[in-house]
Design an enzyme around this catalytic site. Structure first.
Site, PDB file in Angstrom:
ATOM      1  N   GLY A 115      14.343  92.441 -30.935  1.00  0.00           N
ATOM      2  CA  GLY A 115      13.384  91.561 -30.798  1.00  0.00           C
ATOM      3  C   GLY A 115      12.984  91.014 -29.396  1.00  0.00           C
ATOM      4  N   CYS A 116      11.962  90.610 -29.132  1.00  0.00           N
ATOM      5  CA  CYS A 116      11.222  90.075 -27.815  1.00  0.00           C
ATOM      6  C   CYS A 116      12.093  88.852 -27.452  1.00  0.00           C
ATOM      7  CB  CYS A 116       9.792  89.666 -28.014  1.00  0.00           C
ATOM      8  SG  CYS A 116       9.389  88.583 -29.303  1.00  0.00           S
TER       9      CYS A 116
END
Length: 305
Positions: A115-116
């Site tokens: 994920g970011c």
């Protein structure tokens, strides 16, 4: 011969950006499903069977279903959802995370795209745990801001129709979906306190690690640990804090696959802030998926990026 790639969920934000990066490439042949058959399990099964690699840009449960559909065909998978990020049978798709990660990815059949938020947090935390600057049982708090595209199609629609305006904090009940992967891949023994926020802008992210009693010596040691961890990396760099001060711009790396880290603080008080900046749709999502695809295919890691 071109590699066959199927983007399962290509009409979503992440899928569209992956498609934009892959469509011009002569070494990639995109396997597609007719629009009217995108939710047809048999059509998706056929596409998964045909593809050499499938990139899953789907909600968690749909990603699990797609993985099961693909299993009989030996199709290599890159999953952009949160479904498999702490699954030991999947290789975590952050090539720069450790010295052996890239080699593991090159041989992987199933890759979980990070994920970011977790890309930023792990990039800062893991080297400092290994350097003894962070106690795995007592990690520092994390905060940050992302553009609203990080919230997916529903949040994008809320902002672009004007239904939602302004910025807001969320995850305040400490159940954010990225916490398990931050704990595991950050080499922590407990989850950190994490309070993210969404800004009224489309794209870009800045994440902050809050550390007390680090001091001038500790700040230098932290920067040295980060530089040593990412020395020679193409897409991750440690930059001079002056680049970010006095303001940190979350949108500064938009349109790139770069992640930049910096160490700031007050030598007198000992308080320090470690900052990570990336494009939440680039190195935080679609760009990372293409980078991982390149590693799986054995082509130059920066192709299409």
């Amino acid at each position: 011969m071109a590699h066959k790639v199927f983007i399962d969920g290509e009409v979503g934000t992440t899928g569209l950006q992956i498609r934009e990066r892959l469509a011009p490439r002569e070494d990639i042949s995109l396997v597609q499903v007719a629009p009217e058959r995108r939710k047809d399990p048999e059509a998706r099964r056929e596409a998964l069977a045909e593809a050499d690699v499938a990139i899953l840009c789907l909600p968690d449960e749909a990603a699990k279903e797609a993985a099961a559909l693909a299993a009989p065909y030996g199709t290599r998978l890159i999953d952009a959802s949160t479904a498999h990020r702490v699954d030991p049978d999947w290789v975590f798709g952050f090539p720069e995370m450790s010295k052996g990660q890239r080699a593991a990815l090159s041989q992987a059949t199933r890759v979980s795209n990070p994920g970011c938020w977790s890309t930023c947090a792990i990039a800062l935390i893991r080297p400092l745990v290994e350097a003894g600057l962070i106690d795995p049982a007592s990690p520092p708090a994390i905060s940050g801001v992302s553009g609203y595209t990080g919230g997916g199609k529903s949040m994008i629609a809320e902002y672009e129709t004007g239904e939602v305006q302004g910025s807001f904090l969320y995850g305040v009940t400490q159940g954010h979906k990225h916490l398990p992967e931050i704990k595991l891949h950050g080499n922590l023994s407990t989850v950190p306190v994490f309070v993210p926020s969404v800004g009224q802008y489309a794209q870009g992210m800045a994440v902050v690690l809050h550390m007390r009693d680090l001091g001038e010596t500790g700040m230098k040691a932290a920067e040295e640990a980060l530089r040593a961890a990412y020395e020679g990396e193409r897409f991750v760099a440690v930059v001079d804090p002056a680049t970010h001060e006095p303001r940190v711009w979350p949108e500064r790396l938009n349109g790139t696959n770069r992640l930049e880290l910096s160490v700031h603080g007050n030598a007198k008080s000992g308080a320090a802030t470690l900052v990570a900046v990336l494009d939440n749709l680039g190195k935080g999502a679609s760009g990372a998926a293409v980078q991982n695809l390149n590693i799986l295919l054995g082509v130059d890691e920066g192709t299409g990026l």
